[in-house]
Design an enzyme around this catalytic site. Structure first.
Site, PDB file in Angstrom:
ATOM      1  N   ASN A   9       0.867  -1.181   0.000  1.00 24.58           N
ATOM      2  CA  ASN A   9       0.000   0.000   0.000  1.00 24.58           C
ATOM      3  C   ASN A   9       0.905   1.234   0.000  1.00 24.58           C
ATOM      4  O   ASN A   9       1.507   1.557   1.011  1.00 24.58           O
ATOM      5  CB  ASN A   9      -0.879  -0.040   1.269  1.00 24.58           C
ATOM      6  CG  ASN A   9      -1.709   1.210   1.429  1.00 24.58           C
ATOM      7  OD1 ASN A   9      -1.839   2.017   0.503  1.00 24.58           O
ATOM      8  ND2 ASN A   9      -2.276   1.384   2.616  1.00 24.58           N
ATOM      9  N   LYS A  11       0.072   4.279  -0.251  1.00 25.75           N
ATOM     10  CA  LYS A  11      -0.588   5.451   0.350  1.00 25.75           C
ATOM     11  C   LYS A  11      -0.381   6.684  -0.550  1.00 25.75           C
ATOM     12  O   LYS A  11      -0.283   6.531  -1.757  1.00 25.75           O
ATOM     13  CB  LYS A  11      -0.077   5.680   1.769  1.00 25.75           C
ATOM     14  CG  LYS A  11      -0.080   4.396   2.600  1.00 25.75           C
ATOM     15  CD  LYS A  11       0.134   4.633   4.051  1.00 25.75           C
ATOM     16  CE  LYS A  11       0.244   3.304   4.776  1.00 25.75           C
ATOM     17  NZ  LYS A  11       0.220   3.434   6.211  1.00 25.75           N
ATOM     18  N   HIS A  94      -9.270   0.704   5.091  1.00 30.02           N
ATOM     19  CA  HIS A  94      -7.981   0.980   5.756  1.00 30.02           C
ATOM     20  C   HIS A  94      -8.212   1.906   6.950  1.00 30.02           C
ATOM     21  O   HIS A  94      -9.050   2.814   6.894  1.00 30.02           O
ATOM     22  CB  HIS A  94      -7.008   1.615   4.761  1.00 30.02           C
ATOM     23  CG  HIS A  94      -5.612   1.627   5.291  1.00 30.02           C
ATOM     24  ND1 HIS A  94      -5.179   2.581   6.181  1.00 30.02           N
ATOM     25  CD2 HIS A  94      -4.573   0.792   5.095  1.00 30.02           C
ATOM     26  CE1 HIS A  94      -3.918   2.330   6.495  1.00 30.02           C
ATOM     27  NE2 HIS A  94      -3.520   1.246   5.845  1.00 30.02           N
ATOM     28  N   GLU A  96      -6.637   4.352   8.042  1.00 31.30           N
ATOM     29  CA  GLU A  96      -6.473   5.787   7.765  1.00 31.30           C
ATOM     30  C   GLU A  96      -7.742   6.358   7.124  1.00 31.30           C
ATOM     31  O   GLU A  96      -8.116   7.499   7.378  1.00 31.30           O
ATOM     32  CB  GLU A  96      -5.241   6.003   6.868  1.00 31.30           C
ATOM     33  CG  GLU A  96      -3.953   5.769   7.656  1.00 31.30           C
ATOM     34  CD  GLU A  96      -2.778   5.282   6.837  1.00 31.30           C
ATOM     35  OE1 GLU A  96      -2.816   5.372   5.604  1.00 31.30           O
ATOM     36  OE2 GLU A  96      -1.814   4.793   7.461  1.00 31.30           O
ATOM     37  N   GLU A 166      -5.165  -5.354  10.613  1.00 26.80           N
ATOM     38  CA  GLU A 166      -4.150  -4.323  10.792  1.00 26.80           C
ATOM     39  C   GLU A 166      -4.403  -3.586  12.112  1.00 26.80           C
ATOM     40  O   GLU A 166      -5.180  -2.612  12.145  1.00 26.80           O
ATOM     41  CB  GLU A 166      -4.213  -3.324   9.647  1.00 26.80           C
ATOM     42  CG  GLU A 166      -3.951  -3.931   8.288  1.00 26.80           C
ATOM     43  CD  GLU A 166      -3.419  -2.899   7.312  1.00 26.80           C
ATOM     44  OE1 GLU A 166      -2.290  -3.063   6.848  1.00 26.80           O
ATOM     45  OE2 GLU A 166      -4.119  -1.915   7.056  1.00 26.80           O
ATOM     46  N   GLY A 172       2.497   2.015  10.778  1.00 31.01           N
ATOM     47  CA  GLY A 172       3.410   3.153  10.609  1.00 31.01           C
ATOM     48  C   GLY A 172       4.105   3.561  11.901  1.00 31.01           C
ATOM     49  O   GLY A 172       4.737   4.619  11.959  1.00 31.01           O
ATOM     50  N   SER A 212       3.650  -2.395  10.352  1.00 31.79           N
ATOM     51  CA  SER A 212       5.110  -2.378  10.517  1.00 31.79           C
ATOM     52  C   SER A 212       5.758  -3.722  10.197  1.00 31.79           C
ATOM     53  O   SER A 212       6.703  -4.147  10.863  1.00 31.79           O
ATOM     54  CB  SER A 212       5.477  -1.921  11.936  1.00 31.79           C
ATOM     55  OG  SER A 212       5.001  -0.605  12.148  1.00 31.79           O
TER      56      SER A 212
HETATM   57  C1  PEP Z   1      -0.631  -0.104   6.127  1.00 26.98           C
HETATM   58  O1  PEP Z   1      -0.799   1.101   6.072  1.00 26.98           O
HETATM   59  O2  PEP Z   1      -1.458  -0.878   5.605  1.00 26.98           O
HETATM   60  C2  PEP Z   1       0.560  -0.603   6.810  1.00 26.98           C
HETATM   61  C3  PEP Z   1       0.587  -1.863   7.156  1.00 26.98           C
HETATM   62  O3  PEP Z   1       1.552   0.315   7.049  1.00 26.98           O
HETATM   63  P1  PEP Z   1       2.985   0.046   7.702  1.00 26.98           P
HETATM   64  O4  PEP Z   1       3.511  -1.245   7.098  1.00 26.98           O
HETATM   65  O5  PEP Z   1       3.821   1.211   7.335  1.00 26.98           O
HETATM   66  O6  PEP Z   1       2.775  -0.100   9.172  1.00 26.98           O
END
Ligand code: PEP
Length: 249
Positions: A9, A11, A94, A96, A166, A172, A212
């Site tokens: 992703n 973003k 997601h 966000e 997630e 992040g 992460s």
């Molecule tokens: C995400 O935004 O789906 C995600 C998993 O981000 P990150 O790997 O940066 O934590």
């Protein structure tokens, strides 16, 4: 056997030139044959990315879509539009989008329906916040997110649904769920599916972990029996790291 998936992703990162550069680097990496590898660039770069990867096994997917096919929704992009580009998968739900754009379970249920109607597979994201885990409500929260947005679907529809757990506190932040925390939640998710749709269906749905995930922790997380891959944010922006993760099964 469930499909293994590693989806990047991107973003709101990478302009057109940066998209081309990263795709050139991705094409140089070793693509594992038994893993579906996907990238989700911004809408503005989807067409370019789709064409650059037309003859490659990396699938180009979208980060979001609207529930309507067309109409007075300034700034939005529909499933019909994605379909017309040849896009076959979309990320929905997601954290966000839930946090910054007020996407609710009810809205997401409509988006899921619209995607499936347009023959677009859904990577459906959900996950608890830190306060939910601290108060031991994480399973309730996740169970409700899944039920509210997906449990109106017929069993048949789950052929085109991928789930992505997630935990918000891991996205992040550099903090990852431990492999055991991921396995416990994935097993709970599978049980939630089995209770409603039966064991066979529950065993057939791929459940990805996101938060992460990086080359140093992917192997251990992906070794867990109910983890079928990852949704990758930050580490998807570096071709080498992304493919190290895709080769971590
Ligand atoms: C995400 O935004 O789906 C995600 C998993 O981000 P990150 O790997 O940066 O934590």
């Amino acid at each position: 056997m469930r499909t293994k998936i590693v989806a990047g992703n991107w973003k709101m990162n990478n302009d057109l030139a940066q998209t081309e550069t990263l795709i050139t680097e991705l094409k140089r990496q070793n693509n594992p044959s038994d893993v579906e590898v996907m990238i989700a660039p911004s809408f503005t770069n989807l067409w370019q990315a789709f064409n650059s990867l037309k003859d490659d096994s990396i699938e180009v997917i979208a980060q979001n879509m609207h529930f309507a096919d067309s109409g007075a929704y300034t700034g939005e992009v529909s499933g019909e539009m994605l379909k017309s580009l040849g896009i076959k998968t979309v990320i929905l739900g997601h954290s966000e989008r839930r946090a910054y754009f007020n996407e609710t379970d009810e809205l997401l249920a409509k988006k899921v329906d619209a995607a499936l109607k347009n023959d677009i597979r859904v990577i459906f994201c959900f996950g608890e916040e830190l306060k939910d885990r601290k108060s031991e409500k994480h399973e309730d929260v996740v169970g409700n997110q899944i039920k509210n947005a997906l449990f109106h679907l017929e069993a048949e529809a789950f052929k085109n649904i991928v789930l992505a757990y997630e935990p918000v506190w891991a996205i992040g932040t550099g903090e990852t769920a431990s492999p055991e925390q991921a396995q416990d939640m994935h097993s709970f998710i599978r049980k939630t599916l089995a209770d409603k749709y039966g064991k066979d269906l529950a065993e057939s749905v791929s459940i990805l972990y996101g938060g992460s995930c990086k080359p140093s922790n992917a192997k251990e997380i992906f070794s867990k029996p109910d983890v079928d891959g990852g949704l990758i944010g930050g580490a998807a922006l570096k071709a080498e790291d992304f493919f190290a993760i895709a080769n971590s099964f």
